[in-house]
Design an enzyme around this catalytic site. Structure first.
Site, mmCIF file in Angstrom:
data_model
loop_
_atom_site.group_PDB
_atom_site.id
_atom_site.type_symbol
_atom_site.label_atom_id
_atom_site.label_comp_id
_atom_site.label_asym_id
_atom_site.label_seq_id
_atom_site.Cartn_x
_atom_site.Cartn_y
_atom_site.Cartn_z
ATOM 1 C CG ASP A 19 12.740 -18.399 34.922
ATOM 2 O OD1 ASP A 19 12.448 -18.666 36.178
ATOM 3 O OD2 ASP A 19 12.898 -17.357 34.332
ATOM 4 C CB ILE A 20 10.140 -16.637 30.552
ATOM 5 C CG1 ILE A 20 9.847 -16.128 29.268
ATOM 6 C CG2 ILE A 20 10.087 -15.607 31.618
ATOM 7 C CD1 ILE A 20 8.279 -15.813 28.921
ATOM 8 C CG ASN A 42 13.129 -16.941 45.252
ATOM 9 O OD1 ASN A 42 14.233 -17.050 45.942
ATOM 10 N ND2 ASN A 42 13.118 -16.662 43.914
ATOM 11 N N GLY A 75 11.689 -12.979 47.820
ATOM 12 C CA GLY A 75 11.836 -12.458 46.339
ATOM 13 C C GLY A 75 10.836 -13.294 45.539
ATOM 14 C CD GLN A 76 6.374 -17.447 46.343
ATOM 15 O OE1 GLN A 76 6.298 -17.122 47.671
ATOM 16 N NE2 GLN A 76 5.585 -18.452 45.873
ATOM 17 C CG HIS A 104 8.435 -21.130 41.547
ATOM 18 N ND1 HIS A 104 7.478 -20.598 41.947
ATOM 19 C CD2 HIS A 104 9.375 -20.484 41.431
ATOM 20 C CE1 HIS A 104 7.644 -19.205 42.293
ATOM 21 N NE2 HIS A 104 9.018 -19.124 41.870
ATOM 22 C CG LEU A 105 13.691 -26.794 43.301
ATOM 23 C CD1 LEU A 105 13.926 -26.584 44.529
ATOM 24 C CD2 LEU A 105 13.814 -28.294 42.991
ATOM 25 C CG HIS A 106 14.196 -20.685 40.748
ATOM 26 N ND1 HIS A 106 14.016 -19.796 39.702
ATOM 27 C CD2 HIS A 106 13.393 -20.273 41.896
ATOM 28 C CE1 HIS A 106 13.161 -18.790 40.113
ATOM 29 N NE2 HIS A 106 12.669 -19.105 41.472
HETATM 30 P P1 5GP Z 1 10.020 -16.359 41.767
HETATM 31 O O1 5GP Z 1 10.770 -14.964 41.932
HETATM 32 O O2 5GP Z 1 8.547 -16.146 42.095
HETATM 33 O O3 5GP Z 1 10.950 -17.256 42.543
HETATM 34 O O4 5GP Z 1 10.348 -16.955 40.403
HETATM 35 C C1 5GP Z 1 9.396 -16.681 39.347
HETATM 36 C C2 5GP Z 1 10.239 -17.082 38.071
HETATM 37 O O5 5GP Z 1 9.251 -17.227 36.953
HETATM 38 C C3 5GP Z 1 11.043 -16.058 37.517
HETATM 39 O O6 5GP Z 1 12.285 -16.464 37.500
HETATM 40 C C4 5GP Z 1 10.565 -15.609 36.109
HETATM 41 O O7 5GP Z 1 11.690 -15.303 34.957
HETATM 42 C C5 5GP Z 1 9.568 -16.816 35.688
HETATM 43 N N1 5GP Z 1 8.617 -16.543 34.816
HETATM 44 C C6 5GP Z 1 7.551 -15.511 35.036
HETATM 45 N N2 5GP Z 1 6.698 -15.788 34.097
HETATM 46 C C7 5GP Z 1 6.986 -16.794 33.337
HETATM 47 C C8 5GP Z 1 6.356 -17.406 32.111
HETATM 48 O O8 5GP Z 1 5.464 -16.771 31.679
HETATM 49 N N3 5GP Z 1 6.930 -18.317 31.690
HETATM 50 C C9 5GP Z 1 8.388 -18.849 32.118
HETATM 51 N N4 5GP Z 1 8.721 -20.115 31.686
HETATM 52 N N5 5GP Z 1 8.641 -18.385 33.434
HETATM 53 C C10 5GP Z 1 8.248 -17.458 34.016
#
Ligand code: 5GP
Ligand code: ZN
Length: 115
Positions: free
Chosen positions: A31-32, A88, A94-95, A101-103
């Site tokens: 994750d970035i 999420n 919170g998506q 995607h699975l964190h």
């Molecule tokens: P969500 O909030 O949809 O469950 O999670 C999205 C995740 O994607 C966040 O934790 C965010 O930091 C990550 N993310 C967003 N843009 C990028 C990107 O360009 N590269 C990477 N590696 N992660 C990203």
């Protein structure tokens, strides 16, 4: 590949990512903006908007995703101390990126309940 999907572009290599694992069905990368010392996202190569978009034909894919997440967690050294999986879903969930995607979160104690 869905048009204008960030994670489809990451899978395609159009946007760089820090790869952790890859096979013909799933892709895992860091994750970035990590929320824990280890924060990896594992995604299906197939574009599914969120987990609720999965259907019976995705059963094996979802099982594969989870089993590969277990392998990644073990390889990252998280297995003994424990870790957390998060999916999420939708606005209240919170998506922010609408490709399933699975964190995989670990490396510190994670509070419960989440905020
Ligand atoms: P969500 O909030 O949809 O469950 O999670 C999205 C995740 O994607 C966040 O934790 C965010 O930091 C990550 N993310 C967003 N843009 C990028 C990107 O360009 N590269 C990477 N590696 N992660 C990203
Ligand atoms: Zn996508």
């Amino acid at each position: 590949m869905a048009e204008d999907c960030l994670f489809c572009k990451i899978i395609a290599g159009e946007i760089p990512s820090n790869k952790v694992y890859s096979d013909d069905q799933v892709y895992a990368f860091r994750d970035i903006n990590p929320a824990a010392p280890t924060h990896i996202l594992i995604i299906p190569r197939k574009h599914l908007t969120d987990v609720s978009a999965a259907s019976g034909e995705d059963q094996a894919l979802l099982g594969h995703l989870l089993l590969k997440a277990n392998e990644v967690a073990r390889a990252e050294g998280l297995a003994d101390a424990g870790y957390r999986y998060v999916i999420n879903t939708g606005k209240d969930g919170g998506q922010t990126v609408f490709h399933l995607h699975l964190h995989i979160l670990g490396g510190r104690h994670l509070d419960w309940p989440p905020g």
